[in-house]
Design a protein around this motif. Sequence first.
Motif, PDB file in Angstrom:
ATOM      1  N   ALA A   1      83.060  84.426   8.925  1.00 23.47           N
ATOM      2  CA  ALA A   1      82.297  84.492  10.171  1.00 23.47           C
ATOM      3  C   ALA A   1      81.694  83.119  10.457  1.00 23.47           C
ATOM      4  O   ALA A   1      81.451  82.325   9.550  1.00 23.47           O
ATOM      5  N   SER A   2      81.460  82.818  11.722  1.00 20.72           N
ATOM      6  CA  SER A   2      80.705  81.615  12.065  1.00 20.72           C
ATOM      7  C   SER A   2      79.238  81.861  11.732  1.00 20.72           C
ATOM      8  O   SER A   2      78.780  83.003  11.697  1.00 20.72           O
ATOM      9  N   GLN A   3      78.508  80.778  11.491  1.00 18.95           N
ATOM     10  CA  GLN A   3      77.132  80.919  11.006  1.00 18.95           C
ATOM     11  C   GLN A   3      76.158  80.184  11.908  1.00 18.95           C
ATOM     12  O   GLN A   3      76.297  78.981  12.142  1.00 18.95           O
ATOM     13  N   GLU A   4      75.174  80.922  12.397  1.00 20.11           N
ATOM     14  CA  GLU A   4      74.175  80.335  13.276  1.00 20.11           C
ATOM     15  C   GLU A   4      73.055  79.696  12.461  1.00 20.11           C
ATOM     16  O   GLU A   4      72.499  80.304  11.548  1.00 20.11           O
ATOM     17  N   ALA A   5      72.755  78.448  12.814  1.00 19.28           N
ATOM     18  CA  ALA A   5      71.673  77.728  12.141  1.00 19.28           C
ATOM     19  C   ALA A   5      71.206  76.590  13.027  1.00 19.28           C
ATOM     20  O   ALA A   5      72.019  75.818  13.529  1.00 19.28           O
ATOM     21  N   ASN A   6      69.897  76.497  13.238  1.00 21.26           N
ATOM     22  CA  ASN A   6      69.298  75.375  13.967  1.00 21.26           C
ATOM     23  C   ASN A   6      69.902  75.170  15.352  1.00 21.26           C
ATOM     24  O   ASN A   6      70.265  74.055  15.739  1.00 21.26           O
ATOM     25  N   SER A   7      70.042  76.260  16.100  1.00 22.55           N
ATOM     26  CA  SER A   7      70.537  76.225  17.480  1.00 22.55           C
ATOM     27  C   SER A   7      71.982  75.755  17.591  1.00 22.55           C
ATOM     28  O   SER A   7      72.433  75.371  18.667  1.00 22.55           O
ATOM     29  N   LYS A   8      72.692  75.736  16.486  1.00 18.30           N
ATOM     30  CA  LYS A   8      74.112  75.411  16.480  1.00 18.30           C
ATOM     31  C   LYS A   8      74.863  76.497  15.727  1.00 18.30           C
ATOM     32  O   LYS A   8      74.280  77.291  14.997  1.00 18.30           O
TER      33      LYS A   8
ATOM     34  N   GLY B   1      82.739  75.336   9.986  1.00 13.70           N
ATOM     35  CA  GLY B   1      83.419  74.946   8.763  1.00 13.70           C
ATOM     36  C   GLY B   1      83.504  73.439   8.659  1.00 13.70           C
ATOM     37  O   GLY B   1      82.864  72.706   9.417  1.00 13.70           O
ATOM     38  N   SER B   2      84.312  72.974   7.713  1.00 15.51           N
ATOM     39  CA  SER B   2      84.457  71.541   7.472  1.00 15.51           C
ATOM     40  C   SER B   2      85.927  71.181   7.311  1.00 15.51           C
ATOM     41  O   SER B   2      86.734  72.002   6.879  1.00 15.51           O
ATOM     42  N   ILE B   3      86.244  69.934   7.659  1.00 27.75           N
ATOM     43  CA  ILE B   3      87.554  69.370   7.381  1.00 27.75           C
ATOM     44  C   ILE B   3      87.344  68.042   6.674  1.00 27.75           C
ATOM     45  O   ILE B   3      86.245  67.483   6.690  1.00 27.75           O
TER      46      ILE B   3
ATOM     47  N   LYS C   1      86.327  79.424  24.250  1.00 29.01           N
ATOM     48  CA  LYS C   1      87.431  80.249  24.703  1.00 29.01           C
ATOM     49  C   LYS C   1      88.322  80.658  23.539  1.00 29.01           C
ATOM     50  O   LYS C   1      89.033  81.648  23.608  1.00 29.01           O
ATOM     51  N   LYS C   2      88.284  79.877  22.459  1.00 28.48           N
ATOM     52  CA  LYS C   2      89.062  80.228  21.276  1.00 28.48           C
ATOM     53  C   LYS C   2      88.397  81.384  20.535  1.00 28.48           C
ATOM     54  O   LYS C   2      87.190  81.552  20.586  1.00 28.48           O
ATOM     55  N   THR C   3      89.202  82.167  19.852  1.00 31.38           N
ATOM     56  CA  THR C   3      88.666  83.268  19.052  1.00 31.38           C
ATOM     57  C   THR C   3      88.630  82.937  17.566  1.00 31.38           C
ATOM     58  O   THR C   3      87.963  83.633  16.791  1.00 31.38           O
ATOM     59  N   SER C   4      89.331  81.895  17.157  1.00 33.93           N
ATOM     60  CA  SER C   4      89.352  81.511  15.753  1.00 33.93           C
ATOM     61  C   SER C   4      89.677  80.027  15.626  1.00 33.93           C
ATOM     62  O   SER C   4      90.190  79.407  16.558  1.00 33.93           O
ATOM     63  N   LEU C   5      89.370  79.479  14.474  1.00 34.42           N
ATOM     64  CA  LEU C   5      89.619  78.069  14.215  1.00 34.42           C
ATOM     65  C   LEU C   5      90.031  77.899  12.764  1.00 34.42           C
ATOM     66  O   LEU C   5      89.385  78.437  11.858  1.00 34.42           O
ATOM     67  N   GLU C   6      91.091  77.131  12.537  1.00 31.67           N
ATOM     68  CA  GLU C   6      91.526  76.856  11.172  1.00 31.67           C
ATOM     69  C   GLU C   6      90.748  75.654  10.644  1.00 31.67           C
ATOM     70  O   GLU C   6      90.706  74.601  11.266  1.00 31.67           O
ATOM     71  N   VAL C   7      90.110  75.825   9.495  1.00 28.24           N
ATOM     72  CA  VAL C   7      89.324  74.767   8.867  1.00 28.24           C
ATOM     73  C   VAL C   7      89.837  74.570   7.441  1.00 28.24           C
ATOM     74  O   VAL C   7      90.782  75.235   7.005  1.00 28.24           O
ATOM     75  N   GLU C   8      89.198  73.682   6.705  1.00 29.64           N
ATOM     76  CA  GLU C   8      89.599  73.466   5.309  1.00 29.64           C
ATOM     77  C   GLU C   8      88.640  74.150   4.340  1.00 29.64           C
ATOM     78  O   GLU C   8      89.062  74.606   3.280  1.00 29.64           O
ATOM     79  N   THR C   9      87.366  74.179   4.668  1.00 24.36           N
ATOM     80  CA  THR C   9      86.405  75.001   3.938  1.00 24.36           C
ATOM     81  C   THR C   9      85.379  75.507   4.942  1.00 24.36           C
ATOM     82  O   THR C   9      85.203  74.933   6.019  1.00 24.36           O
TER      83      THR C   9
ATOM     84  N   ASN D   1      81.505  78.182   5.131  1.00 25.65           N
ATOM     85  CA  ASN D   1      80.397  78.734   4.357  1.00 25.65           C
ATOM     86  C   ASN D   1      80.837  79.974   3.583  1.00 25.65           C
ATOM     87  O   ASN D   1      81.481  80.861   4.138  1.00 25.65           O
ATOM     88  N   GLY D   2      80.489  80.022   2.301  1.00 27.46           N
ATOM     89  CA  GLY D   2      80.936  81.117   1.450  1.00 27.46           C
ATOM     90  C   GLY D   2      80.068  82.351   1.487  1.00 27.46           C
ATOM     91  O   GLY D   2      80.300  83.290   0.713  1.00 27.46           O
ATOM     92  N   SER D   3      79.083  82.409   2.377  1.00 23.89           N
ATOM     93  CA  SER D   3      78.177  83.551   2.389  1.00 23.89           C
ATOM     94  C   SER D   3      78.801  84.807   2.970  1.00 23.89           C
ATOM     95  O   SER D   3      78.289  85.903   2.783  1.00 23.89           O
TER      96      SER D   3
END
Length: 290
Positions: A115-122, A126-128, A147-155, A157-159
């Motif tokens: 899931a995406s993670q909300e923190a500090n108004s952002k 993930g990270s690349i 408009k995108k529903t998903s994004l491929e990242v490299e790592t 958040n593991g929560s």
Amino acid sequence: MELAVVIPTFNRLPITKQCIDSLRANKSRNDLIIICDSSSTDGTQSIQGFYDNLIFIDVGPGAWWSAAVNVGAQRAVQMGCKSILVLNDDLNFNYDLINSLLESSKNHPDSIISASQEANSKIFLGSIYPGFFKRTQHIYQELALSKKTSLEVETTNGSCLLIPSTVFKKIGYFDEVQCPHLYGDTQFQLRALRDGIKIICDLTTRVIQQPNTNYIERLSISSMFVAPGSPLKISAYWAFCNALFGSKARAFFLGAWHHYYFLRQTLKVCILKGLGDFNFSRLFRNHYED
């Protein structure tokens, strides 16, 4: 069995109950929940009597995040669960969390879904690690939905990670020896990535992190480089670098930016530790984030 939710916890009964209540708020689901408790002393064991379809495992007082999650994931795989949702209990989320993640997994089979993670108004997605030196680049999204529903990242958040059981069978479990707490999720995902497993952030699903536990304030300068919960644990840092670069030699020579950042953070902590009364969690909100 389609899915098991693995929740590691230690001495925060109200937070753990709130997490389970949020899951059970979806009346259309009654997924197996596996609580992996590191020998809490606050009565967390009593949670067994509040909910059905729940397995409670005391993983022992020496088990940090990685070891606790491993016990639950191994139990779920043995029981034939197709997917395991690793879920930290200190998250706020919508009751439809699991349905949303499973829907995303249909579009990205055999991938790790976050899931995406909300923190500090952002919104942290993930990270690349682009370029020759694999300098960390965090990916954020403004609060307005993309408009995108998903994004491929490299790592990511593991929560909150939905992991097919086939991933554990292919690459093994979290490295609880070198990465007992921090870096455990990141190093696991990098290993998966090197084995051709995609890491997907679902932009339509969001979790909100509650305030982090700040372990480093409890540590002395001498212990912060070896303590399991320290973001400056040296063996965990090197396990991350080795997984990122693929070998110890490449990590040593090509990880210059990462080494610089680690040393800079170490110097900051030592100075601020000497000054006392400082919120160290601001330094470590995300790995390698300024």
